[in-house]
Scaffold this motif. Structure first.
Motif, mmCIF file in Angstrom:
data_model
loop_
_atom_site.group_PDB
_atom_site.id
_atom_site.type_symbol
_atom_site.label_atom_id
_atom_site.label_comp_id
_atom_site.label_asym_id
_atom_site.label_seq_id
_atom_site.Cartn_x
_atom_site.Cartn_y
_atom_site.Cartn_z
ATOM 1 N N UNK A 105 97.359 45.797 116.344
ATOM 2 C CA UNK A 105 97.663 44.357 116.350
ATOM 3 C C UNK A 105 96.860 43.605 115.302
ATOM 4 N N UNK A 106 95.578 43.931 115.192
ATOM 5 C CA UNK A 106 94.720 43.225 114.239
ATOM 6 C C UNK A 106 95.166 43.369 112.794
ATOM 7 N N UNK A 107 95.836 44.455 112.463
ATOM 8 C CA UNK A 107 96.324 44.664 111.103
ATOM 9 C C UNK A 107 97.478 43.721 110.748
ATOM 10 N N UNK A 108 98.049 43.090 111.744
ATOM 11 C CA UNK A 108 99.178 42.193 111.505
ATOM 12 C C UNK A 108 98.789 40.721 111.552
ATOM 13 N N UNK A 109 97.528 40.438 111.798
ATOM 14 C CA UNK A 109 97.063 39.052 111.858
ATOM 15 C C UNK A 109 96.797 38.552 110.445
ATOM 16 N N UNK A 110 97.466 37.464 110.093
ATOM 17 C CA UNK A 110 97.265 36.857 108.777
ATOM 18 C C UNK A 110 96.180 35.796 108.855
ATOM 19 N N UNK A 111 96.197 35.001 109.907
ATOM 20 C CA UNK A 111 95.156 33.999 110.116
ATOM 21 C C UNK A 111 95.109 33.637 111.590
ATOM 22 N N UNK A 112 93.992 33.020 111.982
ATOM 23 C CA UNK A 112 93.810 32.598 113.365
ATOM 24 C C UNK A 112 93.129 31.237 113.389
ATOM 25 N N UNK A 113 93.464 30.463 114.386
ATOM 26 C CA UNK A 113 92.734 29.234 114.661
ATOM 27 C C UNK A 113 92.014 29.450 115.977
ATOM 28 N N UNK A 114 90.703 29.279 115.958
ATOM 29 C CA UNK A 114 89.902 29.518 117.148
ATOM 30 C C UNK A 114 89.097 28.277 117.504
ATOM 31 N N UNK A 115 88.830 28.131 118.779
ATOM 32 C CA UNK A 115 88.024 27.013 119.264
ATOM 33 C C UNK A 115 86.627 27.542 119.529
ATOM 34 N N UNK A 116 85.646 26.889 118.929
ATOM 35 C CA UNK A 116 84.250 27.296 119.069
ATOM 36 C C UNK A 116 83.459 26.198 119.760
ATOM 37 N N UNK A 117 82.354 26.544 120.340
ATOM 38 C CA UNK A 117 81.529 25.561 121.025
ATOM 39 C C UNK A 117 80.803 24.616 120.087
ATOM 40 N N UNK A 118 80.530 25.055 118.862
ATOM 41 C CA UNK A 118 79.760 24.247 117.924
ATOM 42 C C UNK A 118 80.589 23.186 117.220
ATOM 43 N N UNK A 119 81.847 23.445 117.018
ATOM 44 C CA UNK A 119 82.728 22.476 116.355
ATOM 45 C C UNK A 119 84.127 22.661 116.915
ATOM 46 N N UNK A 120 84.995 21.691 116.741
ATOM 47 C CA UNK A 120 86.299 21.748 117.414
ATOM 48 C C UNK A 120 87.130 23.000 117.131
ATOM 49 N N UNK A 121 87.396 23.325 115.874
ATOM 50 C CA UNK A 121 88.258 24.458 115.557
ATOM 51 C C UNK A 121 87.820 25.089 114.248
ATOM 52 N N UNK A 122 88.102 26.354 114.105
ATOM 53 C CA UNK A 122 87.861 27.053 112.848
ATOM 54 C C UNK A 122 89.115 27.846 112.540
ATOM 55 N N UNK A 123 89.453 27.886 111.279
ATOM 56 C CA UNK A 123 90.599 28.682 110.828
ATOM 57 C C UNK A 123 90.085 29.786 109.941
#
Length: 130
Positions: A105-123
């Protein structure tokens, strides 16, 4: 999600992501908050010519039903792909019995948006600006 993660970070409460509960190692067990993605974060958000944007609670088989209309398939999958979520597959880099042909599955990920505790979102990824 931003509010939940921010609250948990401020109070130092662990968060356990939960999808369909198909994992065999108790990944979403433990003290803290269990956040279930399978009900409200389970949609295909965008379909392009070469990629799709999905939410983490989307079941692999639902993604494939969507992709079949365009003659495509998301190849990696477990024996429980009818309920296994995309977030869970990516988290464990799932591949299933078709790994030799499709990879993990990871080989097919082009990008991700994640929510972190330190700041709202990271791409992250090659299409992080999409």
């Amino acid at each position: 999600m931003v509010a939940v993660v921010r609250y948990a970070a401020e109070k130092q409460i662990p968060i356990h992501a939960r999808g369909a509960g198909t994992g065999l190692a108790g990944e979403s067990l433990g003290p803290g908050l269990a956040v279930d993605f399978s009900r409200y974060l389970a949609r295909v958000k965008y379909t392009g010519d070469e990629s799709v944007r999905v939410q983490p609670g989307l079941a692999c088989e639902r993604l494939n039903a969507h992709l079949r209309r365009t003659g495509r398939i998301f190849g990696p999958g477990s024996s429980t792909r009818n309920v296994t979520t995309m977030g869970g597959m990516i988290a464990v880099d799932g591949a299933g019995s078709r790994w030799l042909k499709y990879g993990s599955a990871g080989q097919h990920v082009v990008s991700m948006q994640v929510v972190l505790g330190r700041r709202p979102c990271a791409r992250r990824g090659t299409r992080a600006s999409d």
